[in-house]
Structures are given as structure tokens and as C-alpha cells.
Design an enzyme around this catalytic site. Structure first.
Site, PDB file in Angstrom:
ATOM      1  N   CYS A   9       0.838  -1.192   0.000  1.00  0.00           N
ATOM      2  CA  CYS A   9       0.000   0.000   0.000  1.00  0.00           C
ATOM      3  C   CYS A   9       0.881   1.253   0.000  1.00  0.00           C
ATOM      4  O   CYS A   9       1.848   1.340   0.776  1.00  0.00           O
ATOM      5  CB  CYS A   9      -0.900  -0.003   1.229  1.00  0.00           C
ATOM      6  N   HIS A  33       3.557  -7.357  14.075  1.00  0.00           N
ATOM      7  CA  HIS A  33       2.727  -7.155  12.887  1.00  0.00           C
ATOM      8  C   HIS A  33       3.614  -7.012  11.646  1.00  0.00           C
ATOM      9  O   HIS A  33       4.644  -6.332  11.671  1.00  0.00           O
ATOM     10  CB  HIS A  33       1.872  -5.904  13.064  1.00  0.00           C
ATOM     11  N   GLU A  55       3.416  -5.324   8.977  1.00  0.00           N
ATOM     12  CA  GLU A  55       3.707  -3.967   8.513  1.00  0.00           C
ATOM     13  C   GLU A  55       4.802  -3.321   9.351  1.00  0.00           C
ATOM     14  O   GLU A  55       5.727  -2.691   8.814  1.00  0.00           O
ATOM     15  CB  GLU A  55       2.443  -3.102   8.556  1.00  0.00           C
TER      16      GLU A  55
END
Length: 402
Positions: free
Chosen positions: A157, A185, A187
Site C-alpha cells: 500500500c 505485525h 507492517e
């Protein structure tokens, strides 16, 4: 490793693609068929309210698939269409939604296996196609795939890439990146791999602990033990907290990220003075628009008189968990479910609690007329939301008929 130079070289490689393969029209039709919903569109058209029998559904005015997620899923579909017979791998879940990830597997896209908590890239051969998911991948993983001669399809993204650029700026001027996020996580793992020195704080409480250490010092060993899995190698709180910059996992609560930024700004101003602040503190806006819109819509939704709240999204979806937290703080009976099958009956629902535990609640669906708030995380297709709403309508109709 010069991560910025590596990323630039990777993006100029003939084996790298982040723009798709020109099959947008066919893929758009397929995605609409598989993931969109006539019922959800009807509710949108009715000002996000629909009554059927004893049930009134109030739908959040921003929910479900965000642009970054749609882009990632569409690129994965395009990749399969462009490489119909080649082996295709993905380094992690494309997004945090079980039905979408199951669909990837049905399309013959394999997930990199994980052994003892480590990804096993030995299964990937030269020339194989590898998709990087919406959350991105660590620079170390990209290096492995690049060296292996894989065709890399990058669906990261752009909002995540924006955070990477921020920590690169921190590194360039020797600032420590304080990252608001969850250290496990995907990300945040990816973001920290682009940082120089970094420290990951989960919430305002952990941020306050760090701020107090900056101002007053403290037990160095206690600090290092507390953040043992959430800081860069060789991190020294007595040395590495003199100059800090703020970054975030894009799916965290917007208000909390802003509060953490303001906390460190005040802290550095108090310690170094107003004139020297810019030599010790940096902050850029890296809050994702889509995350913010869904949180704002949820804050508006919980102002209504709701009998219960359904939050729909993957159990490992951080942005969905943040939506659930908003409902919980408002004191509304709230259930985070990932699919319609979690609704076992009018008397039993399996759901994820904020602490991550799965629980089954009894008598969760009230008798008589009810108002149900519904929202979904940024990785949840409208079709999944439709299935849940239809199940509520059916259960209430059955109860009324008895």
C-alpha cells in the site's frame, strides 16, 4: 545496508512490477462478482439504514475494502492472469481476511511456509513469481527474493511506503524512529527493517514510560527487558533517545498516534527547550486516510442508540481490532467476528475479544425490536458483510415466527 539505494535498484529491475499487467478490466469484473454485494449497495442507497422485521441495521458510513486493499487484491488477480502456469508465491497473507486468502490458494497462489517462526524461502526457485502483500515485506525478504532472481510483484500500500520514507528520513539525520505499532505485525516488521535505530511502542502507556525515561532516566536493564523484542539491535536508551522521530503502523488508532506524537514533542521541548526542539524531534503525518475515515465513521456510529455492534474482519486485522476497541470503550455489547459461520445461532456467537482470546457468548441476540450497528475492517469484502447481515435477519425472523 543502504536500504534506500537497494529499494531504488530493485524498482529499476526488470523483474520488479508494482503497476499491474494491463488486465484491469477483466479483473475488475471478476472482483465485483466475487466480493461486492447488492444488499450492501441497497443499504448505502438508503442512507446506511435498513429495517427488516424486528431488525434495523445501521451501517457505518465508511467501512470495508479500502483503496490500498482493493489495489493489492486486484494486482494478485492480475498476476495470476498474466502468469497462468508459473509458480506464484506470496510472502504473507495478501490482506487480513480469511475468505480472500482462501481464494488466493484456490487460484494456485502458495504462501511461503513458516517453520519455527521463520519463513522458509528455500521453496522459491529462480524465475518464480512472488507477490509482496499490502502490508509490504521486510527489506531482508526483498533482498532474498531479488538475489534469487524471482519476479517480484509489489502490492505494498502506498500509505505503508509513505511510512517507510519517513523512517528513512529519520535514519538520514541519525534520529531514532519511535514507531507506534505492534512489533509482531507484518507492517511494523517491514517498517522497522527500513529504519536505522528504532523503538516500537504499543500504546500511550508504553510511550509515557519512554517519555519518563527521557526526562528522568531510570533502570536501563528494565527498559531493555521491557522492549527486548521491540527495538533495534544494540539499542541504548541512554544514548538513542536524544533525537527521535515519530512513525506509525498505519492501522493503529489515529487519536492515539497523535497523542503519542504530542507527548514526545512536549517531552523533547521540556528537556531541550523550544529553540532546540527541531534538533531533537521530527514528526510527519503518516496516518492512513482510509484508517482514519473508518475510525471516524465508527465514532459517529456509536453515538446512536445501538443494542449491539458487529465488527467484521480478520482476527489478525489490526485496523478491525481498533474499530472493536471504539465500540468497547463506548460500552456497547460488541462482537468481532471474521465470517458468518461465527454466528452459530440466536443463542451463541463465537467472537474475538480485545485481548485476542476467542470466546462464545450465549443469549447475545436480544428479543424484540433491535438496532444493530455494523462495520468492517479495511480488508473485509462487502459480500462477507452481506452474509452476516442476512444471517441476523434470518435468525430474528425465525425467533419471531416461534
Amino acid at each position: 545496508m543502504d536500504t534506500k539505494a537497494f529499494k531504488r535498484a530493485l524498482q529499476h529491475s526488470e523483474n520488479y512490477n508494482r503497476k499491474g499487467f494491463g488486465h484491469q478490466a477483466e479483473v475488475t469484473t471478476q472482483l465485483q462478482s466475487e466480493y461486492q454485494s447488492g444488499l450492501i449497495q441497497e443499504i448505502r442507497d438508503r442512507n446506511y439504514i435498513l429495517t427488516q422485521g424486528d431488525v434495523t441495521i445501521r451501517l457505518a458510513q465508511a467501512f470495508g475494502f479500502c483503496w490500498g486493499v482493493e489495489r493489492a487484491v486486484a494486482m494478485a488477480y492480475e498476476t495470476r492472469q498474466h502468469f497462468p502456469t508459473e509458480p506464484i508465491w506470496i510472502t504473507n497473507e495478501i490482506i487480513h481476511n480469511p475468505s480472500v486468502n482462501q481464494r488466493m490458494q484456490e487460484m494456485g497462489i502458495k504462501f511461503i511456509p513458516v517453520e519455527a517462526g521463520q519463513k522458509d524461502f528455500s521453496v522459491v526457485e529462480t524465475g518464480d513469481v512472488v507477490i509482496l502483500p499490502a502490508f509490504g515485506a521486510s527489506v531482508q525478504e526483498m533482498q532474498i527474493l531479488h538475489d534469487q532472481g524471482c519476479k517480484i510483484v509489489d502490492t505494498t500500500c502506498p500509505w505503508v511506503s509513505k511510512v517507510w520514507n519517513t523512517v528513512e528520513k529519520h535514519k538520514k539525520v541519525n534520529y531514532t524512529s519511535i514507531i507506534h505499532g505492534k512489533y509482531k505485525h507484518e507492517e511494523t516488521v517491514a517498517t522497522s527493517s527500513f529504519a536505522g535505530k528504532y523503538l516500537i511502542v504499543l500504546n500511550l502507556q508504553e510511550a509515557q514510560y519512554v517519555a519518563d525515561y527521557i526526562l528522568n532516566g531510570g533502570d536501563r536493564q528494565e527498559f531493555l527487558q521491557k522492549f527486548a523484542k521491540a527495538c533495534s539491535a544494540g539499542f541504548d536508551p541512554d544514548r538513542d533517545l536524544e533525537r527521535v522521530g515519530i512513525a506509525n503502523q498505519t492501522t493503529m488508532l489515529k487519536d492515539e498516534t497523535e497523542q503519542i506524537g504530542k507527548l514526545f514533542e512536549r517531552t523533547m521541548m521540556h528537556k531541550y527547550g523550544t529553540i532546540e526542539l527541531n534538533q531533537h524531534f521530527q514528526s510527519f503525518n503518516t496516518i492512513c486516510d482510509a484508517t482514519q475515515e473508518r475510525q471516524d465513521a465508527m465514532l459517529e456510529l456509536v453515538q446512536h442508540n445501538l443494542d449491539l455492534m458487529l465488527v467484521i474482519g480478520g482476527f489478525n486485522s489490526s485496523n478491525t481490532a481498533q474499530l472493536q476497541q471504539i465500540a468497547s470503550e463506548k460500552g456497547i455489547p460488541s462482537y468481532h467476528i471474521d465470517c458468518v459461520e461465527r454466528i452459530q445461532s440466536a443463542d451463541a456467537i463465537e467472537h474475538r475479544r480485545l485481548n485476542g482470546e476467542l470466546a462464545i457468548d450465549q443469549s447475545w441476540l436480544p428479543d424484540g425490536e433491535i438496532v444493530v450497528g455494523v462495520t468492517s475492517g479495511a480488508s473485509t469484502p462487502d459480500k462477507v458483510v452481506e452474509d452476516v447481515i442476512s444471517r441476523i435477519f434470518t435468525l430474528k425472523a425465525m425467533v419471531s415466527a416461534v
